[in-house]
Design a protein around this motif. Structure first.
Motif: not given
Length: 123
Positions: A9-11, A94-96, A117-122
């Protein structure tokens, strides 16, 4: 019992791509259906994608169909989610998930979740 750990995950900017990975412990991973859910702030957890135990059948939510691809490697006990053309609306944890069933939507007592895990969409 299977134990799951997500990563990746990420930005990312809108239109970009990310690949999430889920590593599973346990020798019986290949007998589980595997998938991904997500939970956005203030919303309920929702189904994203799943793949059957052998990897030859997959299913996606309408919101990600054509943009996300799920795959698995039973030799290395991993399941991945390739996410392309990301949108701000994809921002979520997001979870598996795996379940000893034909589908992760069955919700059997054998269903196991990762920590997310965190997903950030700018934009």
């Amino acid at each position: 019992q299977v134990h799951l750990v997500e990563s990746g995950g990420g930005l990312v900017q809108a239109g970009g791509s990310l690949t999430l990975s889920c590593s599973a412990s346990g020798r019986t991973f290949s007998s589980y259906a595997a998938g991904w859910f997500r939970q956005a702030p203030g919303k309920e957890r929702e189904f994203v994608a799943e793949i059957n135990w052998s990897g030859d059948t997959s299913r996606y939510s309408d919101s990600v169909k054509g943009r996300f691809t799920i795959s698995r490697d039973n030799t290395n006990n991993t399941v991945s989610l390739q996410m392309d053309s990301l949108k701000p609306g994809d921002t979520a944890v997001y979870y598996c998930v795996v379940d000893r069933s034909a589908t992760v939507l069955a919700g059997t007592p054998n269903r196991v979740w990762g920590q997310g895990t965190l997903v950030t969409v700018s934009s």
